[in-house]
Design a protein around this motif. Structure first.
Motif, mmCIF file in Angstrom:
data_model
loop_
_atom_site.group_PDB
_atom_site.id
_atom_site.type_symbol
_atom_site.label_atom_id
_atom_site.label_comp_id
_atom_site.label_asym_id
_atom_site.label_seq_id
_atom_site.Cartn_x
_atom_site.Cartn_y
_atom_site.Cartn_z
ATOM 1 N N ALA B 53 0.832 -1.200 0.000
ATOM 2 C CA ALA B 53 0.000 0.000 0.000
ATOM 3 C C ALA B 53 0.875 1.262 0.000
ATOM 4 C CB ALA B 53 -0.944 -0.009 1.207
ATOM 5 N N ARG B 55 0.274 4.199 -0.476
ATOM 6 C CA ARG B 55 -0.318 5.350 0.196
ATOM 7 C C ARG B 55 0.257 5.544 1.603
ATOM 8 N NH1 ARG B 55 -5.457 7.661 -0.429
ATOM 9 N NH2 ARG B 55 -4.866 7.441 -2.603
ATOM 10 N N ILE B 56 0.621 4.441 2.248
ATOM 11 C CA ILE B 56 1.102 4.515 3.637
ATOM 12 C C ILE B 56 2.408 5.310 3.742
ATOM 13 C CG2 ILE B 56 2.025 3.137 5.562
ATOM 14 C CD1 ILE B 56 -0.153 1.039 4.892
ATOM 15 N N HIS B 107 -4.407 11.393 13.512
ATOM 16 C CA HIS B 107 -5.772 11.291 14.022
ATOM 17 C C HIS B 107 -6.260 12.631 14.589
ATOM 18 C CE1 HIS B 107 -5.911 6.607 14.346
ATOM 19 N NE2 HIS B 107 -5.684 7.054 13.134
ATOM 20 N N LYS B 130 -10.017 9.379 5.470
ATOM 21 C CA LYS B 130 -9.866 7.916 5.487
ATOM 22 C C LYS B 130 -8.399 7.531 5.586
ATOM 23 C CE LYS B 130 -13.651 7.685 2.215
ATOM 24 N NZ LYS B 130 -14.341 6.904 1.186
ATOM 25 N N VAL B 133 -6.904 8.301 9.024
ATOM 26 C CA VAL B 133 -7.327 7.352 10.059
ATOM 27 C C VAL B 133 -6.579 6.029 9.894
ATOM 28 C CG1 VAL B 133 -9.250 5.936 10.906
ATOM 29 C CG2 VAL B 133 -9.600 8.375 10.416
ATOM 30 N N LEU B 134 -6.562 5.504 8.683
ATOM 31 C CA LEU B 134 -6.021 4.160 8.470
ATOM 32 C C LEU B 134 -4.489 4.138 8.518
ATOM 33 C CD1 LEU B 134 -8.477 2.880 5.714
ATOM 34 C CD2 LEU B 134 -8.503 2.378 8.168
ATOM 35 N N VAL B 135 -3.847 5.173 7.993
ATOM 36 C CA VAL B 135 -2.382 5.219 8.084
ATOM 37 C C VAL B 135 -1.977 5.415 9.550
ATOM 38 C CG1 VAL B 135 -0.287 6.454 7.399
ATOM 39 C CG2 VAL B 135 -2.061 5.970 5.698
ATOM 40 N N ASP B 137 -3.594 4.192 12.075
ATOM 41 C CA ASP B 137 -3.733 2.841 12.650
ATOM 42 C C ASP B 137 -2.528 1.972 12.294
ATOM 43 O OD1 ASP B 137 -6.154 3.576 13.665
ATOM 44 O OD2 ASP B 137 -7.369 2.441 12.232
ATOM 45 N N TYR B 138 -2.078 2.102 11.056
ATOM 46 C CA TYR B 138 -0.925 1.321 10.615
ATOM 47 C C TYR B 138 0.313 1.680 11.446
ATOM 48 C CZ TYR B 138 2.550 -0.662 7.375
ATOM 49 O OH TYR B 138 3.570 -1.381 6.820
ATOM 50 N N PHE B 140 0.373 2.967 14.483
ATOM 51 C CA PHE B 140 0.184 2.408 15.836
ATOM 52 C C PHE B 140 0.610 0.934 15.850
ATOM 53 C CE2 PHE B 140 -3.116 5.652 17.268
ATOM 54 C CZ PHE B 140 -2.361 6.105 18.325
ATOM 55 N N ALA B 141 0.136 0.189 14.858
ATOM 56 C CA ALA B 141 0.471 -1.233 14.804
ATOM 57 C C ALA B 141 1.978 -1.423 14.639
ATOM 58 C CB ALA B 141 -0.289 -1.910 13.657
ATOM 59 N N ARG B 142 2.576 -0.618 13.762
ATOM 60 C CA ARG B 142 4.020 -0.674 13.566
ATOM 61 C C ARG B 142 4.765 -0.380 14.871
ATOM 62 N NH1 ARG B 142 5.963 -3.588 9.570
ATOM 63 N NH2 ARG B 142 6.212 -2.508 7.601
#
Lengths: 348, 348
Positions: B53, B55-56, B107, B130, B133-135, B137-138, B140-142
């Protein structure tokens, strides 16, 4: 591809002509795991509290108590119990998985600008996008606190990897959704992000916390992954062929929302020039007219796209069932196997 | 209370009449830690990549490479080095802290509907909500993947707790922002969420990874917490008294945005009936007229609210400096001490 909540709802659908035992394997799982699930629900209630910000439990409760099937935490509990686990931490992990799921639902509804989830207004509608974003973040953080309490580094690795795959898949979907060049391989990555990554993490951490062998843990991972993919492909198919009642949404919603789901991807791959122009207009450009849904169905029928996607779903379900054959003989193993059969029974 | 990015920018502000050495302690930290920071930047670049992705990394790079001061990762590196750490994991932790910070900025911009950050258009404006928000989240997960690699459960506990405090503080701010009943104690909780929780986690994990004693780790926590609070109160004060150039925004922005910052909270606590009506109209109801900012300043002056808030900021900065007195004598200790002095030099 529909929202994840709808999938879980779909599993509670009508009479499939199967006998009662095979009909609702998730209900049988729920009965077998009732005491554990009660502990999970108590932990979820306790950990969604916030001393300082009452908005957090309000928003969370709206979603958590809306009657989702708790399929993901049940997968964790079943995997742990099936591998003989007798400690306390499968409860933490089941609550972790449900928190991650709930956080992604809150964020998905903001991203999709949804107004309904599980038959009720979404949190972003009842409160606002801000609350959905920030309460989702809170639940993510809570999920990491919970998994840390297990003391298992391997568990943290699996769940943080799954969280990254989920977010990556969602970002990929943002850009791939209406791109006719989307391949089946990209579709699988998106599906892993939407559904399968959390399913496979849910089953895998159940095995890890139980101290299962590397082979058993791998089998649980493969089961969850394949179950999630079968689940999502079945949902894609039902969108073009199910009844409203069975799927909790209208036939053709994915088409109207210009989602490149597996049957469409298969049809696009075989399209002639006229068909490609049709997909270009309806999906890529979104200029849809009366009769387009029927036309899409006719094109897909011409190439056997629905049948091919159904065969894929059946193969993934079979893979899920085969994977857990190596696990200990146990009533829960039978229920997990039935669950994999059940998710594709709707389309077979 | 302004957005966090602006705070860090503010620290790069003009000549405060201090000598060069005391003037820009974060620049001196940056020089001392240059090799470590290079490793952190390389790790950030590597870990913000996404095979699937694109976009990230696009969205992340827009923010990460926009010239933030990297204050939080420097705090982690300084704490670890100060405690004699010579292993590889302070790099992971510094990158973790920057990822958490970047995720919250993405965020925050969605929540605040911001259009500018660090003098550039925000990601939500350049792409969309969108993606932000999603990047986020990514990332945070990273960040959880990175901290898991350190193998330290204590580190994971500290950082997941900090993440929960951050999200909780932001939700609290949503509901408390325009509520005149907001107390100084609620204000502190919000400030810990906005700023101090990540500062204190940044310094604390530096000590933990270095194997520092419990007393030293506690001192590092206290330093980060007090530094973050001093930092935020100073920013609140500058909003009512700084020049645009020094704070990177206009005087009175917080007032116009109806933010209950510390000087206002102190003035409200001492308000007579007429003043209470003024605050009710301008902050709680948001019906502002020409001359209201001047009136607000006059009311705050009448009660010495600015001076009282300044005294609080100085006390927090002094607490930060005192806390690290117990740490080993080291050039980095001096720089951290100078940094605490510097954040309040702007208002003293």
């Amino acid at each position: 591809m529909s929202a994840k909540g709808a999938l879980v709802e779909g599993m509670n659908g009508g009479d499939m002509g199967l006998d009662e035992a095979a009909q609702k394997p998730h209900d049988r799982l729920g009965e077998w795991l009732a005491a554990d699930m009660e502990a999970v629900n108590a932990m979820i209630r306790a950990r969604m509290a916030s001393e300082h910000a009452p908005r957090i439990p309000e928003v969370t409760a709206h979603l958590v108590e809306a009657g989702g099937k708790r399929l993901r935490p049940m997968l964790t509990l079943a995997a742990a119990r099936l591998c003989g686990y007798d400690g306390p931490f499968h409860i933490h992990l089941a609550a972790t998985v449900e928190f991650i799921h709930t956080a992604t639902l809150l964020h998905d509804d903001v991203v999709d600008e949804s107004t309904q989830r599980r038959g009720r207004p979404t949190a972003n509608l009842l409160w606002d996008n801000k609350s959905s974003v920030l309460v989702g973040d809170y639940l993510f953080a809570r999920s990491f606190q919970l998994m840390t309490e297990t003391g298992s580094l391997r568990v943290m690795e699996i769940l943080s990897n799954a969280s990254a795959t989920i977010a990556e898949g969602e970002v990929l979907q943002l850009t791939a959704a209406q791109d006719l060049a989307t391949t089946e391989s990209i579709y699988l990555q998106v599906v892993r992000g939407k559904t399968a990554a959390l399913f496979s993490a849910a089953t895998e951490v159940g095995g890890v916390i139980a101290g299962a062998s590397a082979e058993q843990v791998q089998a649980l991972y493969t089961y969850g992954d394949a179950l999630g993919i079968a689940f999502q492909i079945a949902d894609d198919l039902l969108d073009y062929g199910g009844t409203s009642a069975a799927i909790g949404k209208n036939v053709g919603d994915d088409f109207r929302e210009r989602k490149l789901t597996l049957p469409v991807i298969k049809a696009v791959a075989q399209a002639d020039a006229a068909e490609l122009a049709f997909w270009e207009r309806t999906i890529a450009k979104g200029r849809q007219e009366d009769g387009d849904l029927e036309q899409a169905l006719a094109i897909m029928a011409r190439h056997g796209a629905m049948e091919a996607a159904r065969d894929d779903a059946l193969a993934w379900a079979a893979k899920a069932r085969a994977a857990i054959d190596t696990l200990p003989d146990h009533p829960l193993r039978g229920m997990l196997s039935d669950l994999a059969a059940y998710v594709v029974a709707r389309i077979n």
